[in-house]
Design a protein around this motif. Sequence first.
Motif, mmCIF file in Angstrom:
data_model
loop_
_atom_site.group_PDB
_atom_site.id
_atom_site.type_symbol
_atom_site.label_atom_id
_atom_site.label_comp_id
_atom_site.label_asym_id
_atom_site.label_seq_id
_atom_site.Cartn_x
_atom_site.Cartn_y
_atom_site.Cartn_z
ATOM 1 N N THR A 1 38.083 -13.729 -54.782
ATOM 2 C CA THR A 1 37.168 -12.620 -54.699
ATOM 3 C C THR A 1 36.621 -12.486 -53.153
ATOM 4 O O THR A 1 36.411 -11.439 -52.801
ATOM 5 N N LEU A 2 36.774 -13.372 -52.296
ATOM 6 C CA LEU A 2 36.493 -13.495 -51.074
ATOM 7 C C LEU A 2 37.609 -13.148 -49.909
ATOM 8 O O LEU A 2 37.318 -12.360 -49.174
ATOM 9 N N HIS A 3 38.607 -13.728 -50.017
ATOM 10 C CA HIS A 3 39.643 -13.649 -49.300
ATOM 11 C C HIS A 3 40.519 -12.158 -49.588
ATOM 12 O O HIS A 3 40.874 -11.316 -48.844
ATOM 13 N N PHE A 4 41.214 -12.432 -50.903
ATOM 14 C CA PHE A 4 42.004 -11.094 -51.233
ATOM 15 C C PHE A 4 41.161 -9.954 -51.618
ATOM 16 O O PHE A 4 41.585 -8.914 -51.232
ATOM 17 N N ARG A 5 39.817 -10.030 -52.203
ATOM 18 C CA ARG A 5 39.460 -8.889 -52.766
ATOM 19 C C ARG A 5 38.245 -8.329 -51.805
ATOM 20 O O ARG A 5 37.449 -7.351 -52.038
ATOM 21 N N GLY A 6 37.891 -9.117 -50.655
ATOM 22 C CA GLY A 6 37.152 -8.651 -49.621
ATOM 23 C C GLY A 6 35.906 -9.100 -49.514
ATOM 24 O O GLY A 6 34.773 -8.855 -48.738
ATOM 25 N N GLY A 7 35.059 -9.706 -50.612
ATOM 26 C CA GLY A 7 33.693 -10.305 -50.601
ATOM 27 C C GLY A 7 32.989 -9.980 -52.014
ATOM 28 O O GLY A 7 33.652 -9.345 -52.944
#
Length: 231
Positions: A29-35
Amino acid sequence: MALRVRALPFTFAAHVLAIAGLILVLVWTLHFRGGLAWSAKNKSLIFNIHPLLMLIGFIVIGGEAIISYKSLPLRKDVKKLIHLVLHAIAIILGIVGICAAFKYHNESGIVNLYSLHSWLGIGIIVLYGIQWIYGFVLFFYPGGTSELRSESLPWHVAFGLFVYTLALGNAALGFLEKLTFLETSGIAKYGSEAFLVNFLAIITILFGAFVLLSVQSQHPTAEDDHSYSAI
């Protein structure tokens, strides 16, 4: 009837898998999906709250609540309270997670409740809530009679494990659904994000399996048949 093996290896494996799952969902969620965000121009940040809270709430904390009553070396009344509170936290996080999915759909112009995953999700949280309320009233406060608790206990335990198993299956279905959407939108089918999501789903299923095995295993202290509070 309990398995004739100690519960400790199963509970240890469950906790290791829980940590691994939490790390992977945060990386996703934080790295691949932007936060994460409750309000943002990029509506996908709103949706990212959904898998994070559903995994933490229904799967991990819900699983810990199931394990806690038999595995913790504490007084029964203390274990009842821990069991009750953990399930309450799981329900609250589940509700917020579902609200995030609705908010994302509404602000993105996507219809709600069109998929099997969403249908099962609503049904599961309703059943989870009914199970919690029934367990609270019967086993915690005001409490039922000894005869009623004795007759209700096997059904209550079986229903709780059934609802948790449904939650595990629906989590895997949710990962599959989201990954399918992402791959349709262009992410590589054999890319790092796709592999991460698949491994996250596998870890979720294995965590749930070890939770169920732990409950069916032998624990250090014997419990009174009518004291178990599987809320």
